[in-house]
Design a protein around this motif. Structure first.
Motif, PDB file in Angstrom:
ATOM      1  N   THR A 253       0.838  -1.202   0.000  1.00 33.00           N
ATOM      2  CA  THR A 253       0.000   0.000   0.000  1.00 33.00           C
ATOM      3  C   THR A 253       0.874   1.254   0.000  1.00 33.00           C
ATOM      4  OG1 THR A 253      -1.787  -1.131   1.173  1.00 33.00           O
ATOM      5  CG2 THR A 253      -1.771   1.273   1.266  1.00 33.00           C
ATOM      6  N   VAL A 254       0.500   2.196  -0.845  1.00 32.07           N
ATOM      7  CA  VAL A 254       1.157   3.510  -0.888  1.00 32.07           C
ATOM      8  C   VAL A 254       0.076   4.548  -0.616  1.00 32.07           C
ATOM      9  CG1 VAL A 254       2.496   5.149  -2.267  1.00 32.07           C
ATOM     10  CG2 VAL A 254       2.822   2.670  -2.596  1.00 32.07           C
ATOM     11  N   VAL A 255       0.217   5.280   0.491  1.00 29.16           N
ATOM     12  CA  VAL A 255      -0.837   6.208   0.896  1.00 29.16           C
ATOM     13  C   VAL A 255      -0.351   7.646   0.760  1.00 29.16           C
ATOM     14  CG1 VAL A 255      -0.213   6.239   3.343  1.00 29.16           C
ATOM     15  CG2 VAL A 255      -2.562   6.690   2.687  1.00 29.16           C
ATOM     16  N   LEU A 256      -1.226   8.511   0.277  1.00 28.53           N
ATOM     17  CA  LEU A 256      -0.933   9.944   0.258  1.00 28.53           C
ATOM     18  C   LEU A 256      -1.278  10.504   1.636  1.00 28.53           C
ATOM     19  CD1 LEU A 256       0.006  12.290  -1.599  1.00 28.53           C
ATOM     20  CD2 LEU A 256      -2.412  12.807  -1.954  1.00 28.53           C
ATOM     21  N   ALA A 257      -0.245  10.863   2.387  1.00 26.77           N
ATOM     22  CA  ALA A 257      -0.436  11.332   3.765  1.00 26.77           C
ATOM     23  C   ALA A 257      -0.527  12.851   3.758  1.00 26.77           C
ATOM     24  CB  ALA A 257       0.708  10.857   4.648  1.00 26.77           C
ATOM     25  N   VAL A 258      -1.736  13.351   3.508  1.00 23.61           N
ATOM     26  CA  VAL A 258      -1.940  14.797   3.468  1.00 23.61           C
ATOM     27  C   VAL A 258      -2.913  15.268   4.538  1.00 23.61           C
ATOM     28  CG1 VAL A 258      -3.735  14.691   1.679  1.00 23.61           C
ATOM     29  CG2 VAL A 258      -2.373  16.787   1.955  1.00 23.61           C
ATOM     30  N   VAL A 259      -3.809  14.383   5.010  1.00 24.92           N
ATOM     31  CA  VAL A 259      -4.618  14.812   6.163  1.00 24.92           C
ATOM     32  C   VAL A 259      -3.652  14.979   7.338  1.00 24.92           C
ATOM     33  CG1 VAL A 259      -6.806  13.789   5.432  1.00 24.92           C
ATOM     34  CG2 VAL A 259      -5.226  12.421   6.771  1.00 24.92           C
ATOM     35  N   PRO A 260      -3.852  15.991   8.163  1.00 29.69           N
ATOM     36  CA  PRO A 260      -2.869  16.295   9.212  1.00 29.69           C
ATOM     37  C   PRO A 260      -2.677  15.147  10.199  1.00 29.69           C
ATOM     38  CG  PRO A 260      -4.475  18.081   8.977  1.00 29.69           C
ATOM     39  CD  PRO A 260      -4.986  16.934   8.173  1.00 29.69           C
ATOM     40  N   ARG A 294       0.446  15.401  -8.855  1.00 28.71           N
ATOM     41  CA  ARG A 294       1.731  14.892  -9.346  1.00 28.71           C
ATOM     42  C   ARG A 294       2.222  13.717  -8.501  1.00 28.71           C
ATOM     43  NH1 ARG A 294       2.995  20.539  -9.816  1.00 28.71           N
ATOM     44  NH2 ARG A 294       4.368  20.416  -7.981  1.00 28.71           N
ATOM     45  N   LEU A 295       2.048  13.796  -7.182  1.00 32.87           N
ATOM     46  CA  LEU A 295       2.522  12.711  -6.315  1.00 32.87           C
ATOM     47  C   LEU A 295       1.713  11.431  -6.511  1.00 32.87           C
ATOM     48  CD1 LEU A 295       3.339  14.563  -2.971  1.00 32.87           C
ATOM     49  CD2 LEU A 295       4.959  13.586  -4.613  1.00 32.87           C
ATOM     50  N   ILE A 296       0.401  11.559  -6.647  1.00 29.19           N
ATOM     51  CA  ILE A 296      -0.424  10.369  -6.900  1.00 29.19           C
ATOM     52  C   ILE A 296       0.044   9.703  -8.182  1.00 29.19           C
ATOM     53  CG2 ILE A 296      -2.752   9.550  -7.509  1.00 29.19           C
ATOM     54  CD1 ILE A 296      -3.835  11.803  -5.655  1.00 29.19           C
ATOM     55  N   SER A 297       0.314  10.522  -9.202  1.00 24.42           N
ATOM     56  CA  SER A 297       0.732   9.992 -10.502  1.00 24.42           C
ATOM     57  C   SER A 297       2.118   9.348 -10.425  1.00 24.42           C
ATOM     58  CB  SER A 297       0.763  11.124 -11.541  1.00 24.42           C
ATOM     59  OG  SER A 297      -0.468  11.811 -11.597  1.00 24.42           O
ATOM     60  N   ARG A 298       3.082  10.060  -9.847  1.00 26.72           N
ATOM     61  CA  ARG A 298       4.475   9.607  -9.866  1.00 26.72           C
ATOM     62  C   ARG A 298       4.721   8.449  -8.910  1.00 26.72           C
ATOM     63  NH1 ARG A 298       9.371  11.307 -11.564  1.00 26.72           N
ATOM     64  NH2 ARG A 298      11.205  10.899 -10.253  1.00 26.72           N
ATOM     65  N   ARG A 299       4.130   8.518  -7.718  1.00 35.38           N
ATOM     66  CA  ARG A 299       4.395   7.501  -6.699  1.00 35.38           C
ATOM     67  C   ARG A 299       3.387   6.353  -6.732  1.00 35.38           C
ATOM     68  NH1 ARG A 299       9.406   7.087  -4.241  1.00 35.38           N
ATOM     69  NH2 ARG A 299      10.378   9.130  -4.509  1.00 35.38           N
ATOM     70  N   LYS A 300       2.482   6.379  -7.697  1.00 35.86           N
ATOM     71  CA  LYS A 300       1.477   5.313  -7.842  1.00 35.86           C
ATOM     72  C   LYS A 300       0.736   5.070  -6.526  1.00 35.86           C
ATOM     73  CE  LYS A 300       2.718   4.767 -12.084  1.00 35.86           C
ATOM     74  NZ  LYS A 300       1.897   5.451 -13.122  1.00 35.86           N
ATOM     75  N   VAL A 301       0.207   6.150  -5.991  1.00 40.49           N
ATOM     76  CA  VAL A 301      -0.525   6.087  -4.725  1.00 40.49           C
ATOM     77  C   VAL A 301      -1.744   5.184  -4.879  1.00 40.49           C
ATOM     78  CG1 VAL A 301      -1.945   7.461  -3.146  1.00 40.49           C
ATOM     79  CG2 VAL A 301       0.294   8.316  -3.893  1.00 40.49           C
ATOM     80  N   THR A 302      -1.918   4.267  -3.918  1.00 45.15           N
ATOM     81  CA  THR A 302      -3.045   3.333  -3.981  1.00 45.15           C
ATOM     82  C   THR A 302      -4.184   3.713  -3.045  1.00 45.15           C
ATOM     83  OG1 THR A 302      -2.106   1.887  -2.274  1.00 45.15           O
ATOM     84  CG2 THR A 302      -1.475   1.438  -4.565  1.00 45.15           C
ATOM     85  N   SER A 303      -3.886   4.510  -2.005  1.00 52.43           N
ATOM     86  CA  SER A 303      -4.896   4.825  -0.992  1.00 52.43           C
ATOM     87  C   SER A 303      -4.781   6.294  -0.598  1.00 52.43           C
ATOM     88  CB  SER A 303      -4.688   3.934   0.234  1.00 52.43           C
ATOM     89  OG  SER A 303      -5.606   4.249   1.256  1.00 52.43           O
ATOM     90  N   TRP A 304      -5.937   6.944  -0.520  1.00 51.03           N
ATOM     91  CA  TRP A 304      -5.929   8.360  -0.167  1.00 51.03           C
ATOM     92  C   TRP A 304      -7.101   8.667   0.763  1.00 51.03           C
ATOM     93  CZ3 TRP A 304      -7.604  12.837  -3.901  1.00 51.03           C
ATOM     94  CH2 TRP A 304      -7.394  14.066  -3.266  1.00 51.03           C
ATOM     95  N   THR A 305      -6.761   8.921   2.029  1.00 54.64           N
ATOM     96  CA  THR A 305      -7.745   9.386   3.005  1.00 54.64           C
ATOM     97  C   THR A 305      -7.704  10.909   3.003  1.00 54.64           C
ATOM     98  OG1 THR A 305      -7.505   7.418   4.380  1.00 54.64           O
ATOM     99  CG2 THR A 305      -8.385   9.384   5.445  1.00 54.64           C
ATOM    100  N   ASN A 306      -8.873  11.545   2.946  1.00 57.15           N
ATOM    101  CA  ASN A 306      -8.893  12.991   2.747  1.00 57.15           C
ATOM    102  C   ASN A 306     -10.153  13.596   3.350  1.00 57.15           C
ATOM    103  OD1 ASN A 306     -11.076  12.691   0.728  1.00 57.15           O
ATOM    104  ND2 ASN A 306      -9.454  11.725  -0.489  1.00 57.15           N
TER     105      ASN A 306
END
Length: 563
Positions: A253-260, A294-306
């Motif tokens: 799993t690759v998650v975009l960690a943007v929620v604080p 750009r990060l979702i695209s480049r890092r192939k993010v699979t999960s995004w909580t937002n």
């Protein structure tokens, strides 16, 4: 009780789980042992492996121990998302201590409470925020001040010369690239992050377990200053473990960690869930739709909580067509309802079902969530693993029939122990129902015939600005310190983008009648977190009051809603 939601329960999942009895630190230690060379963190192109992360945690834990941090001591952690937040969070736990996460938007006047209430003597922060901490600590009595302030710079964790898709936007350069001098700390000492990691002190024996306090996040309410919520390792462990199972998280799993990650959702549903899964956290220090795309695209993010406003913003980017969202398999969040049209677009264009959930600081994030297989839109979901939730009449505590609105009450292993130093508030927050201790959420909801929960209203006085909870009583307390303000009542005003914004209805002192709306707003900007600042100030000669002298805020709110 009939549990109709079990018909929609994912067949792949148990309805309740047995969780590890170890501390949260063991999750990182285990992932580092199993996947030492795997990327744990990614920050503006720099990868930190699980081995490196665990080693940094051990080194910082040793320094904390040398500074006098003992088992059960509270350590303040005040940062935007960055690798240092992850290191510091786990180092505090590794040192047998308790993390006190603080919103970096808080100013010195607010920070005083986060130092004195948990009796904190050590705080960890970033260079841009350190002067506010020093100002707050210096203003306290000598016995209440911080003894130590550990300060990191953002460039301690990434290369300032980074170029390309993973570079920070130009608008962030001054914020991220500036290296700030260490502030002077009255009666205490400031220490650079690099020195703290290089000090060479051994960490103490790790002795805490499931029933020791791990986290003391603060939540505001209808009256007074924010209250600390006592969470043991066990309550966070339950929801991290359950989120891993529910969301099919794994080491891939690759998650975009943007929620604080100072907020309970970021701490539990993102940080601890990924660490227990040995997944990868692609960290953003704050929201920017172009960086996210750009990060979702480049890092192939699979999960995004937002929060839904992030998705709405991303979809509105003029560069949206150039982003590749094809790697995403899970997208969801909470804090505010996702507009139906946006959820529909995600599904039609990308096959993504936006999974909404519900939880509070007191429930370690999710107490309810939608099943991936059967989500409903603009819905809180069904009670989470091991969780019993009901809808009751807030006055009689009798269970409400299906479809009728009442207060949501929650029982489960994720529920907090109580409020720090506030036995009165703790007693008021719980009720015995069918022989079990249930937490009173203060939120009004209903349950449909399938057992799904929906929000209908709030018992508590609270403003929801882009997913940030703003408690009027706290803002009013701060505003009363303004020399021109005789009285203030804070209410919600509708906002097309944020959902709700803050409005203050103010009575000026006779000696300050020339004070302007902008002067009030500017003062608030200096003294409170940006999301709490009133976007509008209305001056009145008097506030409506009841026979007992209480301000009748509902009348002002109703008038605003009609306006």
């Amino acid at each position: 009780m009939d549990r109709p939601h079990y018909k929609f329960w994912p067949q792949r999942l148990p309805r309740s789980i047995t969780i590890p009895v170890t501390s949260l630190w063991h999750n990182l230690a285990t992932s580092a042992e199993r996947f030492p060379d795997k990327a744990a963190l990614v920050f503006f192109g720099r990868e930190t492996s699980y081995r490196e992360l665990a080693e940094q945690v051990e080194r910082l834990a040793g320094t904390l121990h040398a500074l006098g941090v003992k088992r059960g001591d509270r350590v303040v952690l005040d940062m935007q998302n960055c690798p240092q937040l992850v290191v510091a969070h786990f180092a505090i736990l590794r040192a047998n201590a308790v993390v006190v996460p603080v919103n970096p938007m808080n100013r010195a006047e607010e920070l005083k409470h986060y130092i004195t209430d948990p009796d904190a003597k050590v705080a960890i922060t970033t260079g841009d925020l350190a002067p506010e901490f020093a100002k707050a600590s210096d203003a306290l009595a000598p016995g209440e001040r911080l003894a130590h302030l550990i300060v990191t710079q953002f460039t301690d964790a990434f290369d300032a010369e980074v170029q390309g898709d993973e570079a920070p936007p130009a608008a962030w350069h001054d914020w991220l690239l500036t290296r700030h001098p260490l502030p002077a700390l009255a009666g205490g000492q400031a220490m650079a992050w690099s020195d703290a990691l290089a000090a060479g002190h051994p960490p103490p024996a790790h002795v805490v377990g499931a029933n020791d306090m791990a986290l003391l996040p603060y939540t505001s309410g209808t009256t007074g200053l924010p209250k600390g919520c006592i969470h043991h390792h066990s309550s966070l462990m339950h929801n991290a473990y359950a989120c891993q199972l529910w969301g099919l998280s794994s080491s891939e799993t690759v998650v975009l960690a943007v929620v604080p990650m100072f907020h309970i959702t970021g701490v539990v549903s993102v940080l601890h869930t990924m660490i227990i899964s040995a997944g990868t956290l692609v960290i953003m220090p704050r929201w920017d739709r172009e960086v996210a795309g750009r990060l979702i695209s480049r890092r192939k993010v699979t999960s995004w909580t937002n929060i839904p406003t992030m998705v709405i913003d991303l979809l509105g980017s003029p560069n949206f067509a150039s982003f590749d969202l094809g790697s995403l398999v899970h997208i969801g969040g909470g804090g505010a309802a996702m507009p139906q049209a946006v959820a529909q677009r995600l599904y039609e264009q990308y096959g993504l079902r936006y999974v909404e959930g519900y939880g509070l600081t007191e429930t370690a994030a999710p107490s309810h969530t939608n099943p991936f297989e059967n989500p409903k839109q603009q819905c809180l979901g069904i009670p989470f693993m091991s969780t019993d939730a009901r809808v009751v009449d807030p006055d009689t505590l009798k269970e409400m029939p299906i479809g009728e609105s009442g207060e949501i009450i929650i029982h489960g292993p994720e529920v907090f122990q109580g409020y720090w130093k506030r036995p009165d508030a703790t007693e008021a927050a719980f009720v015995e129902f069918e022989g079990k201790r249930f937490f009173r959420s203060g939120d009004m909801g209903r349950m449909d015939e399938d057992g799904y929960f929906f929000m209908t209203d709030r018992l508590k006085r609270m403003i929801n600005a882009s997913g940030f909870k703003v408690w009027p009583a706290e803002v009013e307390l701060l505003m009363f310190r303004h020399p021109a303000i005789q009285e203030a009542c804070v209410i919600a005003t509708k906002d097309a983008y944020r959902g709700e914004s803050v409005k203050a209805v103010v009575v000026l002192r006779a000696s300050h009648k020339s004070t302007t709306e902008q002067e009030i707003i500017d003062w608030c900007r200096e003294n409170m977190a940006v999301y709490k600042i009133p976007r509008a100030v209305q001056f009145v000669d008097a506030l409506p009051k009841s026979g007992s002298g209480k301000v009748m805020w509902r009348l002002l709110q109703e008038a605003e809603n009609k306006g």
